[in-house]
Design a protein around this motif. Structure first.
Motif, PDB file in Angstrom:
ATOM      1  N   SER A 145       0.814  -1.216   0.000  1.00  7.29           N
ATOM      2  CA  SER A 145       0.000   0.000   0.000  1.00  7.29           C
ATOM      3  C   SER A 145       0.847   1.266   0.000  1.00  7.29           C
ATOM      4  N   LYS A 146       2.153   1.125   0.230  1.00  6.23           N
ATOM      5  CA  LYS A 146       3.037   2.295   0.181  1.00  6.23           C
ATOM      6  C   LYS A 146       3.184   2.754  -1.265  1.00  6.23           C
ATOM      7  N   ARG A 147       3.536   4.014  -1.451  1.00  6.22           N
ATOM      8  CA  ARG A 147       3.595   4.584  -2.788  1.00  6.22           C
ATOM      9  C   ARG A 147       4.906   5.342  -3.018  1.00  6.22           C
ATOM     10  N   VAL A 148       5.324   5.357  -4.284  1.00  5.82           N
ATOM     11  CA  VAL A 148       6.519   6.089  -4.700  1.00  5.82           C
ATOM     12  C   VAL A 148       6.149   6.931  -5.922  1.00  5.82           C
ATOM     13  N   LEU A 149       6.466   8.227  -5.862  1.00 10.96           N
ATOM     14  CA  LEU A 149       6.179   9.156  -6.961  1.00 10.96           C
ATOM     15  C   LEU A 149       7.478   9.781  -7.446  1.00 10.96           C
ATOM     16  N   GLY A 150       7.474  10.253  -8.693  1.00  2.71           N
ATOM     17  CA  GLY A 150       8.656  10.886  -9.257  1.00  2.71           C
ATOM     18  C   GLY A 150       8.420  12.343  -9.602  1.00  2.71           C
ATOM     19  N   VAL A 151       9.381  12.929 -10.327  1.00  6.25           N
ATOM     20  CA  VAL A 151       9.295  14.344 -10.674  1.00  6.25           C
ATOM     21  C   VAL A 151       9.087  14.586 -12.168  1.00  6.25           C
ATOM     22  N   ILE A 152       9.220  13.555 -12.978  1.00  8.75           N
ATOM     23  CA  ILE A 152       9.130  13.755 -14.423  1.00  8.75           C
ATOM     24  C   ILE A 152       7.687  13.935 -14.882  1.00  8.75           C
ATOM     25  N   ARG A 153       6.802  13.044 -14.474  1.00  7.38           N
ATOM     26  CA  ARG A 153       5.416  13.138 -14.925  1.00  7.38           C
ATOM     27  C   ARG A 153       4.750  14.451 -14.505  1.00  7.38           C
ATOM     28  N   PRO A 154       4.860  14.887 -13.235  1.00 11.73           N
ATOM     29  CA  PRO A 154       4.238  16.175 -12.871  1.00 11.73           C
ATOM     30  C   PRO A 154       4.741  17.335 -13.716  1.00 11.73           C
ATOM     31  N   THR A 155       6.026  17.295 -14.062  1.00  9.95           N
ATOM     32  CA  THR A 155       6.594  18.357 -14.885  1.00  9.95           C
ATOM     33  C   THR A 155       6.055  18.285 -16.304  1.00  9.95           C
ATOM     34  N   ALA A 156       5.988  17.068 -16.853  1.00 11.23           N
ATOM     35  CA  ALA A 156       5.494  16.885 -18.224  1.00 11.23           C
ATOM     36  C   ALA A 156       4.041  17.320 -18.359  1.00 11.23           C
ATOM     37  N   GLU A 157       3.271  17.200 -17.288  1.00 10.22           N
ATOM     38  CA  GLU A 157       1.848  17.533 -17.332  1.00 10.22           C
ATOM     39  C   GLU A 157       1.594  19.027 -17.535  1.00 10.22           C
ATOM     40  N   VAL A 158       2.575  19.866 -17.212  1.00 14.21           N
ATOM     41  CA  VAL A 158       2.335  21.313 -17.254  1.00 14.21           C
ATOM     42  C   VAL A 158       3.309  22.078 -18.133  1.00 14.21           C
ATOM     43  N   ILE A 159       4.389  21.446 -18.581  1.00 16.42           N
ATOM     44  CA  ILE A 159       5.448  22.200 -19.254  1.00 16.42           C
ATOM     45  C   ILE A 159       4.937  22.878 -20.526  1.00 16.42           C
ATOM     46  N   GLY A 160       3.955  22.301 -21.189  1.00 19.22           N
ATOM     47  CA  GLY A 160       3.423  22.896 -22.410  1.00 19.22           C
ATOM     48  C   GLY A 160       2.734  24.230 -22.186  1.00 19.22           C
ATOM     49  N   ASP A 161       2.349  24.499 -20.937  1.00 13.05           N
ATOM     50  CA  ASP A 161       1.676  25.760 -20.627  1.00 13.05           C
ATOM     51  C   ASP A 161       2.634  26.948 -20.616  1.00 13.05           C
ATOM     52  N   TYR A 162       3.933  26.684 -20.621  1.00 10.89           N
ATOM     53  CA  TYR A 162       4.918  27.759 -20.507  1.00 10.89           C
ATOM     54  C   TYR A 162       5.377  28.304 -21.857  1.00 10.89           C
TER      55      TYR A 162
END
Length: 277
Positions: free
Chosen positions: A97-114
Motif C-alpha cells: 500500500s506504500k507509494r513512490v512518486l517521481g518528478v518527471i510526470r508532474p513536470t510533463a503535465e504542465v510544461i506545455g503551458d509555458y
C-alpha cells in the motif's frame, strides 16, 4: 520514528532539497524525512540496473523508518528506476500500500503551458537525457510540442563542489546553453530537468535572452503533491502532521553533508547517518 509516518524524499545527493524546500512551503504541517545517497553519487552516468538498485535500497530504508509515501526528487532516479519500483518492487514489498512518486510526470503535465513557440529545451544529466523519459512523457500531454534535449554532465559536479556561483562555472553554463539553443532558434522555454540546476539559475538567466523562460521543478512538484493528497485521502490520512523534518545521508561525514545541504535548502540542516546497505 515508528510512531510517525512521514513523507519520504529521496535524492542521489543534495538537489532534491530544492524540491523539498518548495514542498515544505506548500505543506508545512506534515512530517518529512530526507535521504541523500551522497556516498554513491552522482547517479547521472550510472546504468539503469545500478540506479534502480541504489534507489530501491534508499526507498526501502525510508519505508522501514515509517514513511508511507516517497518522492523521488531526482530526475535520474525517476527516469531509470521509478517504473520498475512502481510496477514490480512495490507489488512484492511487505506493505504494497506504500507509494513512490517521481518528478518527471508532474513536470510533463504542465510544461506545455509555458511555451508560446511550442518548442522547448530540456537540460538534464546524461542519464536523464539518454532515457528519453521526458520525450515520452511530454508527448503524452503535449504531442504538438517539439522537444530538444541537452546533457549537462559537468553542472552537477560544479554545484556539489560549491563552484556554482564562482566565475569558473560561467564557461560550462554558456557551453551547454549554446548547444541546446543551436538545435533550434525557436526554443522559448528551457526546463531544468535536474533538481540541482536551480542553483545555477542566476548564471543561466544571465546568458539568455529575457524572452526565454527558465522553468525549475520545485514549485511544480510541490503543487502536484498537494493535488495528489487531495485525490488520495486514503494515503493522506496515513501521514502524520507534527511539522518535523529529518535529514539523513549515506556518508558518515554528516558535517560535510550539512554544509552543502544548507546551500540547497537555504536553512540550517543537521543530518544523521543512514546505513542503507
Amino acid at each position: 520514528m515508528l510512531n510517525k509516518q512521514p513523507i519520504g524524499i529521496f535524492d542521489s545527493g543534495y538537489g532534491g532539497l530544492t524540491v523539498f524546500k518548495s514542498i515544505l512551503k506548500e505543506l508545512p504541517e506534515y512530517d518529512y524525512m530526507y535521504i541523500g545517497d551522497t556516498a554513491r553519487a552522482p547517479y547521472g552516468n550510472r546504468s539503469f540496473q545500478t540506479i534502480h538498485q541504489y534507489t530501491w535500497e534508499c526507498v526501502q530504508w525510508l519505508f522501514n523508518q515509517g514513511c508511507q509515501l516517497v518522492i523521488l526528487a531526482c530526475n535520474t532516479a525517476s527516469a531509470k528506476a521509478l517504473r520498475t519500483i512502481q510496477q514490480q518492487d512495490l507489488k512484492v514489498f511487505e506493505d504494497p500500500s506504500k507509494r513512490v512518486l517521481g518528478v518527471i510526470r508532474p513536470t510533463a503535465e504542465v510544461i506545455g503551458d509555458y511555451t508560446q513557440s511550442k518548442e522547448i529545451g530540456v537540460l538534464g544529466t546524461r542519464g536523464t537525457v539518454q532515457s528519453g523519459s521526458y520525450l515520452i512523457e511530454i508527448d503524452h500531454f503535449f504531442s504538438e510540442l517539439k522537444v530538444y534535449q541537452q546533457a549537462c554532465p559537468l553542472w552537477v559536479p560544479i554545484i556539489e563542489n560549491g563552484e556554482h556561483d564562482k566565475p569558473g562555472a560561467d564557461y560550462f553554463v554558456e557551453k551547454y546553453l549554446e548547444q541546446i539553443l543551436t538545435q533550434s532558434p525557436n526554443i522559448d522555454t528551457l526546463l531544468l530537468a535536474c533538481t540541482h540546476y536551480p542553483l545555477l539559475m542566476p548564471k543561466i538567466k544571465a546568458f539568455l535572452s529575457p524572452d526565454i523562460k527558465v522553468v525549475g521543478q520545485g514549485d511544480i512538484v510541490a503543487k502536484s503533491l498537494v493535488d495528489y493528497l487531495q485525490r488520495h485521502p486514503e494515503m493522506e490520512s496515513r501521514l502524520t502532521k507534527n511539522g518535523t523534518q529529518q535529514f539523513y545521508t549515506t556518508t558518515d561525514d554528516t558535517a560535510d553533508f550539512d554544509h552543502y545541504a544548507e546551500i540547497f535548502f537555504e536553512a540550517p540542516v543537521r543530518s544523521g547517518y543512514a546505513a542503507v546497505v
